[in-house]
Scaffold this motif. Sequence first.
Motif: not given
Lengths: 143, 677
Positions: B73-74, B68
């Motif tokens: 980003a998880r 990201k």
Amino acid sequence: MPVYVDISRCIGCRSCEVACKRVHGGKGHVNVHMAGDHASVPIFCHHCEEATCTMACYTGALYKDAERTAFDVEKCTGCGLCQLACPFGVVWSDKIAHKCDLCAGRENPACLVSCPANALSTDFELASRRARARAAMAVARGR
Amino acid sequence: MPQVLVPTVCPYCGAGCQFFISVEKERATGIEYMPEHPASEGSLCSKGNAALEILYHPDRLHHPLKRKGDGWARISWNDALELTARGLGGALKRFGPECVGFLSSSKCTNEENYLIEKMARCLGSRNIDNCARLCHSPSVVGLNRTLGAAGMTNPISDIANSKCIFIIGSNLAENHAVLSRWIHRARDSGAVVIVADPRMTHTAWMADIFLQLKPGTDVALLCGMAHVIVKEGLVDSEYIGKWTRGYERLVESVLDYTPEKVSEITGIPAGDIVRAARAYAISPASSILYSMGITQHSTGTDNVQAIANLALICGQLGRQGTGVMPLRGQNNVQGACDMGALAEFYPGYRRADDPETAKFFSCAWGVDLPVGRGLTATEMVDAAARGKIRAMYIVGEDPANSDPSSSYTRDALEGLDFLVVQDIFMTATAQMADLVLPASAWAEKEGSYTSTERRVQWSCKAIEPPGEARSDLEIVCALANSLGLEFNYPDAASVLSEINQLVPQYGGIVRERLNGAGLVWPCPNPDHPGTPILHTQGFKLQDGRAAIVPVQYRPAAEEASWEYPFILTTGRVAVHHNAGSMTRRSPSLIEREPELFVEINTQDAVKLRIADGDEVRVTSPRGGTTARARLTGRVKRGVVFMPFHFPGTNMLTTEATDPEAKIPEFKVSACKISRRD
């Protein structure tokens, strides 16, 4: 029965160092020194007959127990005199002293089992037999 | 407190040592040695002793991550699988299967390698490879051609029965440390040890005869030894007549390699070449051990063939104490090759360019398969640089650090439309990915690994993977299913039973037989005891005869020049492993070798006003890096050595490759050195 080193077998892989550190909670007692380009020598506690560390220790934390130079952590004050007294630099201290206990509680010291090159033993006879065999081989080969 | 001991296979080199992990309250708390193990007898090197340190390392990947902007980003596993399927599936549809590349991992189990390779080929792509390309691809090509089987011919413990051990291009004392106990044992009963290496390594300490050759001149040395053996009539004529073809051509080809001429090329005194040749040929049982010093050359395949020739003309094969032993660098590089995670071979070394192979596996897998070899790992990077490969799926490999000429490789990977990396740490390659999938370390999954001596061993699961990380087997199955394939494998054993059906060498290597020390392939049926020594009754080639393939010395692709006066050769040190993503995170290892260094001959250093411990700049035509200078007599003048465990070394190495095996020439690159101030 200290750990005897066959220096002609040592390959300088430092397995003994890491193994010792692993089983002693991150505080190891073995140092492998590179002696120039041609050899490596692991420096172990000799469990000296007349151990200067025990003579320096004023609380009796370090003491002779038959062949072994033993250590009673309860009595240690962390003064560091043993570190100064050890002629091989293998006893050291931070808050307390750290020295080889021959892996009390294990069948064999971890360094000895772990050594990939079979360079370590607690059998004095084996160490001297190997040295004699090597000498004989050198004579037989003419060098 | 209940403590369980779980047997696992060490995740580092290919020696195949096992140890127990002691597990308390679902945590790995310690290592116990396994004295009954046939190769290690319970010993472990420094890396093995420190193996548990990486399991709970804070850098472990716990969740799937999506790029990201500049960060990560998880995301959930569902999203991750959908994105991967869309990315790879889209590239497959838009550009065709030839534009997608798959890199499998020689750190993964046999079962996982089999599935990754199966997935790639079922999706129509021929571009599947693993990092064996960077270590032993010349052995696969060269030994298959000459001896008909690629692998160590004799077991590790059999080295003790050898009367002459010729170690060429291998620093096994540091990299396969447990082998040294067997070499010492052989020496105790009078064996002669010959070591050929450009560097006075720890292995050379064991040598009776040390041949310090110039990097890249191995073919000349081996041909020179063959010349002496032929000329002095030390060949085994009976063996040659019975088991080989092509001997006459070899005699002709080595005619010119007189010890004097070879001495000029290699820098080894002529007398030592003769002594080594005689010792090898005369001894009743001689073995040759080699590794990357032989293979990582633009003449890698020739080097391997020259080794096979030497063994064949002296009849040093098929008996106790003899053999040709390629020492593999990763715990499952042998298995990854056996399982066909190679551009030119399907499982069991069936040739990919043979229509029969495609037909056989099409029937077995129920899909149409492409015929012909695909792109190798190094070719995939080239193709990516040219825009021919648009998407890649990389499992457990770090080409950004391990491939030669790193900046070129990084640019190529940056240019991909879609890159997904599956690993246990955020490696340099993962940093460049669009998507990173968290995988499991060896202790967190089960499966079989094949060690360098062809020993297939089962490693049990000791603990759960961290966070949401999953085993590679689970990830690959889920991914294959979301790409429209049907991979219904509940566990590793179910994959192994499919392998038993399709790979003849593994026919009898069933899960139930793999407890303890495992089995050595070929093991064609469930009653077969395994085959520790190969070639006892001839060779798996035409008429049962081995092929002697004459080779000629060619200089390395790059030579020292006025501008770049040093030859850089690379290698490993005892406390680190390969690209270092594991060992550099292991506290007790990194503290013992904390930074990149360069070994330089003291006399050269004095001329450049470099002192021991100085920070120096090493530069090659491809790039530069800084390193700490180590002044030594271990390397000769004009040669410098750097370990490749740190980013930087492969900034310098050349992208020249072996024409057949496509292995890069890591061992010879020209460079220059200067003080930083």
